[in-house]
Write a protein that holds these residues in place. Structure first.
Motif, PDB file in Angstrom:
ATOM      1  N   LEU A  19      84.503  46.302-131.785  1.00 26.27           N
ATOM      2  CA  LEU A  19      85.440  45.678-130.611  1.00 26.27           C
ATOM      3  C   LEU A  19      85.462  46.637-129.511  1.00 26.27           C
ATOM      4  CD1 LEU A  19      88.315  44.556-132.976  1.00 26.27           C
ATOM      5  CD2 LEU A  19      87.094  43.056-131.114  1.00 26.27           C
ATOM      6  N   LEU A  20      85.460  48.011-129.806  1.00 25.52           N
ATOM      7  CA  LEU A  20      85.309  49.161-128.860  1.00 25.52           C
ATOM      8  C   LEU A  20      84.192  49.062-127.933  1.00 25.52           C
ATOM      9  CD1 LEU A  20      86.422  51.614-127.425  1.00 25.52           C
ATOM     10  CD2 LEU A  20      85.155  52.829-129.329  1.00 25.52           C
ATOM     11  N   LEU A  21      82.853  48.830-128.513  1.00 21.99           N
ATOM     12  CA  LEU A  21      81.801  48.647-127.908  1.00 21.99           C
ATOM     13  C   LEU A  21      81.746  47.160-127.070  1.00 21.99           C
ATOM     14  CD1 LEU A  21      79.037  49.727-127.599  1.00 21.99           C
ATOM     15  CD2 LEU A  21      78.220  48.261-129.426  1.00 21.99           C
ATOM     16  N   LEU A  22      82.363  46.152-127.430  1.00 19.38           N
ATOM     17  CA  LEU A  22      82.552  45.179-126.586  1.00 19.38           C
ATOM     18  C   LEU A  22      83.596  45.133-125.363  1.00 19.38           C
ATOM     19  CD1 LEU A  22      82.353  41.930-126.174  1.00 19.38           C
ATOM     20  CD2 LEU A  22      84.391  41.535-127.603  1.00 19.38           C
ATOM     21  N   VAL A  23      84.527  46.206-125.537  1.00 19.39           N
ATOM     22  CA  VAL A  23      85.309  46.287-124.271  1.00 19.39           C
ATOM     23  C   VAL A  23      84.758  47.257-123.337  1.00 19.39           C
ATOM     24  CG1 VAL A  23      87.397  47.606-123.728  1.00 19.39           C
ATOM     25  CG2 VAL A  23      87.424  46.201-125.886  1.00 19.39           C
ATOM     26  N   ILE A  24      83.993  48.102-123.765  1.00 21.80           N
ATOM     27  CA  ILE A  24      83.188  49.024-123.029  1.00 21.80           C
ATOM     28  C   ILE A  24      82.140  48.243-122.103  1.00 21.80           C
ATOM     29  CG2 ILE A  24      81.371  50.908-122.845  1.00 21.80           C
ATOM     30  CD1 ILE A  24      82.925  52.009-125.371  1.00 21.80           C
ATOM     31  N   ASN A  25      81.541  47.285-122.867  1.00 23.60           N
ATOM     32  CA  ASN A  25      80.362  46.423-122.119  1.00 23.60           C
ATOM     33  C   ASN A  25      80.977  45.481-121.317  1.00 23.60           C
ATOM     34  OD1 ASN A  25      77.358  46.588-123.126  1.00 23.60           O
ATOM     35  ND2 ASN A  25      78.624  47.290-124.607  1.00 23.60           N
ATOM     36  N   ILE A  26      82.373  45.043-121.723  1.00 20.01           N
ATOM     37  CA  ILE A  26      83.048  43.925-120.769  1.00 20.01           C
ATOM     38  C   ILE A  26      83.254  44.813-119.431  1.00 20.01           C
ATOM     39  CG2 ILE A  26      85.199  42.897-120.256  1.00 20.01           C
ATOM     40  CD1 ILE A  26      84.861  41.923-123.137  1.00 20.01           C
ATOM     41  N   PHE A  27      83.927  46.005-119.665  1.00 15.14           N
ATOM     42  CA  PHE A  27      84.294  46.795-118.352  1.00 15.14           C
ATOM     43  C   PHE A  27      82.901  47.282-117.581  1.00 15.14           C
ATOM     44  CE2 PHE A  27      84.503  50.757-116.576  1.00 15.14           C
ATOM     45  CZ  PHE A  27      85.512  50.953-115.533  1.00 15.14           C
ATOM     46  N   GLY A  28      81.841  47.599-118.381  1.00 12.16           N
ATOM     47  CA  GLY A  28      80.593  47.497-117.507  1.00 12.16           C
ATOM     48  C   GLY A  28      80.050  46.504-116.697  1.00 12.16           C
ATOM     49  N   THR A  29      80.161  45.536-117.411  1.00  9.92           N
ATOM     50  CA  THR A  29      79.640  44.126-116.643  1.00  9.92           C
ATOM     51  C   THR A  29      80.489  43.977-115.538  1.00  9.92           C
ATOM     52  OG1 THR A  29      78.755  43.230-118.928  1.00  9.92           O
ATOM     53  CG2 THR A  29      79.210  41.648-117.388  1.00  9.92           C
ATOM     54  N   VAL A  30      81.620  43.982-115.666  1.00 12.73           N
ATOM     55  CA  VAL A  30      82.600  43.490-114.553  1.00 12.73           C
ATOM     56  C   VAL A  30      82.481  44.479-113.410  1.00 12.73           C
ATOM     57  CG1 VAL A  30      84.942  43.251-113.882  1.00 12.73           C
ATOM     58  CG2 VAL A  30      84.436  42.550-115.956  1.00 12.73           C
ATOM     59  N   TYR A  31      82.284  45.730-113.805  1.00 10.59           N
ATOM     60  CA  TYR A  31      82.099  46.941-112.793  1.00 10.59           C
ATOM     61  C   TYR A  31      80.577  46.544-112.110  1.00 10.59           C
ATOM     62  CZ  TYR A  31      81.152  50.930-110.245  1.00 10.59           C
ATOM     63  OH  TYR A  31      81.176  52.030-109.343  1.00 10.59           O
ATOM     64  N   GLY A  32      79.741  46.296-112.881  1.00 12.95           N
ATOM     65  CA  GLY A  32      78.295  45.837-112.389  1.00 12.95           C
ATOM     66  C   GLY A  32      78.186  44.753-111.464  1.00 12.95           C
ATOM     67  N   TYR A  33      78.989  43.632-111.771  1.00 16.84           N
ATOM     68  CA  TYR A  33      78.988  42.653-110.697  1.00 16.84           C
ATOM     69  C   TYR A  33      79.635  42.927-109.471  1.00 16.84           C
ATOM     70  CZ  TYR A  33      77.145  39.226-114.143  1.00 16.84           C
ATOM     71  OH  TYR A  33      76.255  38.587-114.985  1.00 16.84           O
ATOM     72  N   TYR A  34      80.851  43.943-109.660  1.00 15.78           N
ATOM     73  CA  TYR A  34      81.412  44.316-108.426  1.00 15.78           C
ATOM     74  C   TYR A  34      80.142  45.377-107.534  1.00 15.78           C
ATOM     75  CZ  TYR A  34      84.409  47.228-105.541  1.00 15.78           C
ATOM     76  OH  TYR A  34      84.986  47.952-104.568  1.00 15.78           O
ATOM     77  N   TRP A  35      79.694  46.101-108.176  1.00 15.56           N
ATOM     78  CA  TRP A  35      78.736  47.096-107.564  1.00 15.56           C
ATOM     79  C   TRP A  35      77.808  46.153-106.819  1.00 15.56           C
ATOM     80  CZ3 TRP A  35      73.442  48.413-107.449  1.00 15.56           C
ATOM     81  CH2 TRP A  35      72.907  49.740-107.002  1.00 15.56           C
ATOM     82  N   TYR A  36      77.373  45.037-107.503  1.00 15.28           N
ATOM     83  CA  TYR A  36      76.299  44.141-106.567  1.00 15.28           C
ATOM     84  C   TYR A  36      77.001  43.144-105.462  1.00 15.28           C
ATOM     85  CZ  TYR A  36      72.446  44.937-109.513  1.00 15.28           C
ATOM     86  OH  TYR A  36      71.096  45.340-110.086  1.00 15.28           O
ATOM     87  N   GLY A  37      78.392  43.329-105.190  1.00 16.80           N
ATOM     88  CA  GLY A  37      78.923  42.553-104.517  1.00 16.80           C
ATOM     89  C   GLY A  37      78.562  42.538-103.142  1.00 16.80           C
ATOM     90  N   SER A  38      78.008  43.579-102.493  1.00 19.08           N
ATOM     91  CA  SER A  38      77.628  43.887-101.044  1.00 19.08           C
ATOM     92  C   SER A  38      76.219  43.004-100.887  1.00 19.08           C
ATOM     93  CB  SER A  38      77.616  45.071-100.493  1.00 19.08           C
ATOM     94  OG  SER A  38      76.662  45.930-101.363  1.00 19.08           O
ATOM     95  N   GLN A  39      75.328  43.106-101.970  1.00 17.85           N
ATOM     96  CA  GLN A  39      74.008  42.684-101.910  1.00 17.85           C
ATOM     97  C   GLN A  39      74.130  41.071-101.941  1.00 17.85           C
ATOM     98  OE1 GLN A  39      71.130  44.326-104.565  1.00 17.85           O
ATOM     99  NE2 GLN A  39      69.448  42.775-104.272  1.00 17.85           N
ATOM    100  N   LEU A  40      75.126  40.840-103.016  1.00 20.23           N
ATOM    101  CA  LEU A  40      75.073  39.209-103.624  1.00 20.23           C
ATOM    102  C   LEU A  40      75.568  38.445-101.959  1.00 20.23           C
ATOM    103  CD1 LEU A  40      76.744  39.198-106.842  1.00 20.23           C
ATOM    104  CD2 LEU A  40      74.667  38.019-106.072  1.00 20.23           C
ATOM    105  N   ALA A  41      76.385  39.158-101.132  1.00 23.50           N
ATOM    106  CA  ALA A  41      77.118  38.851-100.130  1.00 23.50           C
ATOM    107  C   ALA A  41      76.093  38.283 -99.197  1.00 23.50           C
ATOM    108  CB  ALA A  41      78.228  39.809 -99.131  1.00 23.50           C
ATOM    109  N   ASN A  42      74.831  38.927 -99.127  1.00 24.75           N
ATOM    110  CA  ASN A  42      73.842  38.814 -98.265  1.00 24.75           C
ATOM    111  C   ASN A  42      72.651  38.021 -98.823  1.00 24.75           C
ATOM    112  OD1 ASN A  42      74.697  40.126 -95.738  1.00 24.75           O
ATOM    113  ND2 ASN A  42      74.775  41.945 -97.070  1.00 24.75           N
ATOM    114  N   THR A  43      72.918  37.445-100.189  1.00 26.23           N
ATOM    115  CA  THR A  43      71.835  36.792-100.868  1.00 26.23           C
ATOM    116  C   THR A  43      72.132  35.355-100.788  1.00 26.23           C
ATOM    117  OG1 THR A  43      71.716  38.595-102.306  1.00 26.23           O
ATOM    118  CG2 THR A  43      70.773  36.510-103.382  1.00 26.23           C
ATOM    119  N   GLU A  44      70.906  34.393-100.569  1.00 24.40           N
ATOM    120  CA  GLU A  44      71.048  33.052-100.841  1.00 24.40           C
ATOM    121  C   GLU A  44      71.622  32.639-102.228  1.00 24.40           C
ATOM    122  OE1 GLU A  44      67.536  30.849 -99.484  1.00 24.40           O
ATOM    123  OE2 GLU A  44      66.827  32.805 -98.289  1.00 24.40           O
TER     124      GLU A  44
END
Length: 199
Positions: A19-44
Motif C-alpha cells: 500500500l505504501l509503495l502504491l501511494v509512492i508510485n501514484i504520487f510519482g505518476t501524477v508528478y511525472g505527468y505534470y512534469w511533462y505538461g509543457s511538452q504535452l502542450a506542444n505535442t500533437e
C-alpha cells in the motif's frame, strides 16, 4: 542468509508495504505527468500516449500493485512495468549523468530525477520472483516498447534534454539497445518460469 532473504521477501510483500509503495508510485505518476505538461502542450494529440514515458511506466506498476492487493496478476501490466521501469529508470539516470558530464553541474531537480528513476528500476527488479507473465505478454510488451522508441526518435517525441539534441543518433542507438536488453530480461524470466513449472 536464507532466513534474511525470507524475512526481506515477507516485508516487501506485506500488504502495508505494498500500500505504501502504491501511494509512492501514484504520487510519482501524477508528478511525472505534470512534469511533462509543457511538452504535452506542444505535442500533437496523436502522440500524447507516447510522450510521458516514465510516468506511464510507474502507472503500469500502480496497476500491478493493485492486482497484487486484490490477489490477482495483471500479467500484461507486470511485463510492461518490468520492461519500462528498468528502461526509463536507467535511461533517465544516464541522461542526467551525461548532462553532468557535459555541463559540469546538475541541479537539485536533476539529482532528484537520478534518485527517483534509479529506484524505479530497483523496484521492478525486486519483484522479479512475483511476476507471472508468459511469453505472449512479453511479445506484446516488446512491440509497445520498440514502437515507442520509433515514435520518440523518428518522430521527435523524446523527452526534452539538451544532450539529446547534441547527440540524437547516439542516444537513439543507446535507447534501442537498452530496450532490447530489458525485453530480453523479460523473455528469459518467462522462459525460466515455464522451465521451473515443468520440473
Amino acid at each position: 542468509m536464507r532466513a534474511y532473504m525470507t524475512q526481506w521477501w515477507y516485508l516487501i510483500n506485506h500488504r502495508a508495504f505494498l500500500l505504501l509503495l502504491l501511494v509512492i508510485n501514484i504520487f510519482g505518476t501524477v508528478y511525472g505527468y505534470y512534469w511533462y505538461g509543457s511538452q504535452l502542450a506542444n505535442t500533437e494529440p496523436i502522440f500524447y500516449i507516447f510522450v510521458p514515458d516514465s510516468p506511464t511506466a510507474s502507472l503500469f506498476f500502480c496497476l500491478v500493485i493493485v492486482g497484487w492487493l486484490l490477489g490477482k496478476h495483471f500479467k500484461l501490466m507486470e511485463v510492461l512495468a518490468l520492461i519500462t521501469l528498468i528502461k526509463y529508470g536507467l535511461w533517465a539516470v544516464v541522461m542526467n549523468l551525461l548532462t553532468l558530464a557535459e555541463t559540469g553541474e546538475l541541479d537539485r531537480m536533476g539529482w532528484m530525477l537520478v534518485a527517483s528513476h534509479f529506484m524505479m528500476a530497483v523496484q521492478a527488479v525486486l519483484y522479479l520472483p512475483k511476476y507471472r507473465f508468459e511469453l505472449w505478454h512479453v511479445m506484446v510488451a516488446a512491440v509497445w516498447t520498440l514502437h515507442n522508441d520509433i515514435i520518440d526518435y523518428l518522430f521527435g517525441q523524446m523527452p526534452i534534454y539538451r544532450v539529446i539534441h547534441q547527440y540524437p543518433s547516439e542516444i537513439g542507438y543507446f535507447t534501442f539497445w537498452l530496450s532490447i536488453a530489458c525485453i530480453m530480461l523479460a523473455f528469459f524470466e518467462s522462459r525460466k518460469r515455464e522451465y521451473l513449472q515443468r520440473l
